[in-house]
Enzyme design. Sequence first.
Site, PDB file in Angstrom:
ATOM      1  N   HIS A 186      14.064 -21.437 -35.680  1.00 41.25           N
ATOM      2  CA  HIS A 186      13.950 -22.534 -34.715  1.00 41.25           C
ATOM      3  C   HIS A 186      12.746 -23.406 -35.007  1.00 41.25           C
ATOM      4  CE1 HIS A 186      11.560 -19.236 -32.978  1.00 41.25           C
ATOM      5  NE2 HIS A 186      10.827 -20.153 -32.371  1.00 41.25           N
ATOM      6  N   GLN A 245       5.704 -16.062 -34.331  1.00 43.59           N
ATOM      7  CA  GLN A 245       7.144 -16.120 -34.057  1.00 43.59           C
ATOM      8  C   GLN A 245       7.541 -14.960 -33.151  1.00 43.59           C
ATOM      9  OE1 GLN A 245       9.725 -15.900 -37.511  1.00 43.59           O
ATOM     10  NE2 GLN A 245      11.546 -16.452 -36.323  1.00 43.59           N
TER      11      GLN A 245
HETATM   12  P1  5GP Z   1       8.298 -18.719 -31.104  1.00 46.42           P
HETATM   13  O1  5GP Z   1       7.024 -18.134 -30.564  1.00 46.42           O
HETATM   14  O2  5GP Z   1       9.275 -17.641 -31.526  1.00 46.42           O
HETATM   15  O3  5GP Z   1       8.074 -19.760 -32.150  1.00 46.42           O
HETATM   16  O4  5GP Z   1       8.919 -19.521 -29.909  1.00 46.42           O
HETATM   17  C1  5GP Z   1       9.869 -19.015 -29.045  1.00 46.42           C
HETATM   18  C2  5GP Z   1       9.973 -19.983 -27.896  1.00 46.42           C
HETATM   19  O5  5GP Z   1      11.139 -19.665 -27.182  1.00 46.42           O
HETATM   20  C3  5GP Z   1       8.795 -19.899 -26.919  1.00 46.42           C
HETATM   21  O6  5GP Z   1       8.131 -21.155 -26.874  1.00 46.42           O
HETATM   22  C4  5GP Z   1       9.442 -19.527 -25.580  1.00 46.42           C
HETATM   23  O7  5GP Z   1       8.909 -20.213 -24.486  1.00 46.42           O
HETATM   24  C5  5GP Z   1      10.904 -19.890 -25.808  1.00 46.42           C
HETATM   25  N1  5GP Z   1      11.851 -19.047 -25.111  1.00 46.42           N
HETATM   26  C6  5GP Z   1      11.864 -17.680 -25.087  1.00 46.42           C
HETATM   27  N2  5GP Z   1      12.902 -17.230 -24.355  1.00 46.42           N
HETATM   28  C7  5GP Z   1      13.557 -18.320 -23.909  1.00 46.42           C
HETATM   29  C8  5GP Z   1      14.723 -18.496 -23.091  1.00 46.42           C
HETATM   30  O8  5GP Z   1      15.364 -17.557 -22.629  1.00 46.42           O
HETATM   31  N3  5GP Z   1      15.107 -19.784 -22.860  1.00 46.42           N
HETATM   32  C9  5GP Z   1      14.425 -20.861 -23.364  1.00 46.42           C
HETATM   33  N4  5GP Z   1      14.884 -22.070 -23.040  1.00 46.42           N
HETATM   34  N5  5GP Z   1      13.334 -20.725 -24.116  1.00 46.42           N
HETATM   35  C10 5GP Z   1      12.892 -19.476 -24.399  1.00 46.42           C
END
Ligand code: 5GP
Length: 133
Positions: A98, A92
């Site tokens: 999310h 994460q």
């Molecule tokens: P996690 O690794 O926290 O589960 O996923 C975070 C996700 O958020 C990642 O897949 C990354 O590509 C996406 N993400 C990070 N910053 C942004 C942003 O500014 N805009 C969008 N649309 N996605 C983002």
Amino acid sequence: MFCIFCKIIAGEIPSYKVYEDESALAFLDINPVNPGHTLVVSKKHFVNFEEADEETLCQVIKIVKKIGLSLKKNLAVPGYNVAVNNDPVAGQAVLHLHFHVIPRLDNDGLKPWPHQEYQENQAEEVLNKIKIN
Ligand code: 5GP
Ligand code: ZN
């Protein structure tokens, strides 16, 4: 604002919105696994899955279902992954609840879960620790 997703929810950072209601926002992941990879976020800031109240979780998971249906219907994909990277050790990066909804294509090469085998007694031991009575 708490975090980058709060800024997206507030409209301070632009996003490609797939769906929005009073409880949740769904928008395209900026770096998709496959095109159409959508993030469904609660409008309230919760750092992770178990911090969120049950009502919020129910609302968000309903949107996850809507997104999955749209991916299948409108992108004609045969399936999708629903994933939560819960806590930094699980990958994460953004500490705001999310769900990833990731369209899957035949032979897209993504193999998310390497498996292992339990050692002797290991399954019973872990079960005794985590079992909820
Ligand atoms: P996690 O690794 O926290 O589960 O996923 C975070 C996700 O958020 C990642 O897949 C990354 O590509 C996406 N993400 C990070 N910053 C942004 C942003 O500014 N805009 C969008 N649309 N996605 C983002
Ligand atoms: Zn936030």
